[in-house]
Design an enzyme around this catalytic site. Structure first.
Site: not given
Length: 324
Positions: A114, A251, A281
């Site tokens: 990520c 993020h 996500n």
């Protein structure tokens, strides 16, 4: 005078299929309300059967090049952040290069889960500042739906697929904080925390792609602390603070993490670009997706000071400060 890596174009691509939270109710012991309350996620996009990470990346890249009013043959380097490549090798980046019809320059992948786009952006900045490239296409692209365990309600409702891209170009700045472009970067990792977030498969271990495994509560605790810390560290390098920031573009993993990080940075949520409700996500794709959507919404404007930060498996985390 100082060479800066300035954003010239931005674009994104999302697969056509939209999956609302309610779709999970038929197969899992979960509800739309439960998912929203704990994550802020309402829906996400899933790639179609046969639709690959490189295909998503190519479409995002084409959108960014169009926005930059550049052609692929003007690009010196392509850096793709992904943890879900089409194949073990070659890199997704070389597939993007071919898909764009480019035969010049060089292309490679970066893998920091990520945090991948932060690492890729710092990498691209290094290429430009060192003079190895004048124009770099930086892409985050993922098909995390391919590594989900659909019986694990703690993970499979969180992730989505997508891609985002930036075109960076070398420009001359004064060396002051008012310059456009990447102004500061801050990168970290700590491999002791591998078990908190990982995929239980791989080429040299199982020979299978494997499924994502996560200790959500532990990741949450690390995320809030480490994200605020890295963002402050990047700002400190410039003598700036949260008060100077126009937009945080974090993020997009969990709305509670985003809110807690913004609070620690003393930045109101009105100055945070939030897309997690629509995308879930998307790992390395989430920041460029949010930058592209934030620009399209009219939030991000030329001259705005932006802090973007992420944390992912590894653990790996970092932040970039840039002026749009």
């Amino acid at each position: 005078m100082k060479i800066r890596a300035v954003v010239r174009g931005v674009g994104h691509y999302l697969p056509e299929r939209i999956v609302e939270n309610t779709e999970f109710e038929a197969s899992l012991e979960t509800t739309d309300d439960w998912i929203r309350a704990r994550t802020g996620i309402e829906r996400r996009h899933f790639a179609a059967e046969g639709e690959t990470t490189s295909q998503l990346a190519i479409k995002a890249a084409q959108a960014a090049l169009l926005d930059a009013e550049m052609s692929a043959d003007q690009i010196d380097a392509i850096v793709v952040a992904t943890s879900t490549p089409d194949l073990t090798f070659p890199s997704v980046a070389t597939m993007v290069q071919a898909g764009l019809g480019s035969t010049r320059g060089f292309a490679y992948d970066v893998q920091a889960v990520c945090a991948g786009f932060i690492y890729a952006l710092a990498n691209a900045n290094g290429l430009i500042v060192s003079g190895q490239a004048e124009r770099v296409l930086v892409i985050g692209a993922e098909t995390f739906s391919r590594i989900m365990d659909w019986t694990d309600r703690g993970t499979c409702v969180l992730f989505g697929d997508g891609a985002g891209a930036l075109v960076l170009e070398a420009a001359t700045g004064s060396g002051q904080n008012g310059d456009r472009g990447v102004l500061a970067t801050d990168l970290h990792s700590d491999g002791r925390y591998r078990e908190l977030l990982y995929v239980d498969g791989g080429v040299s271990s199982t020979g299978q792609a494997g499924h994502l495994r996560m200790q959500g509560n532990q990741v949450f605790k690390h995320a809030v602390h480490k994200l605020a810390e890295t963002a402050h560290a990047a700002l400190d390098k410039l003598g700036l603070s949260g008060e100077d920031v126009d937009w945080i573009v974090p993020h997009q993993a969990n709305l509670r993490i985003i809110s807690a990080t913004a609070e620690r940075m003393q930045v109101p949520m009105e100055r945070v670009v939030v897309t997690v409700q629509d995308h879930g996500n998307t790992s390395a794709a989430s920041i460029p997706l949010a930058l592209s959507v934030g620009r399209a919404r009219g939030q991000i404007k030329t001259g705005d000071l932006i802090v973007t930060e992420a944390i992912g498996g590894g653990l790996a985390w970092g932040a970039v400060v840039l002026r749009w």
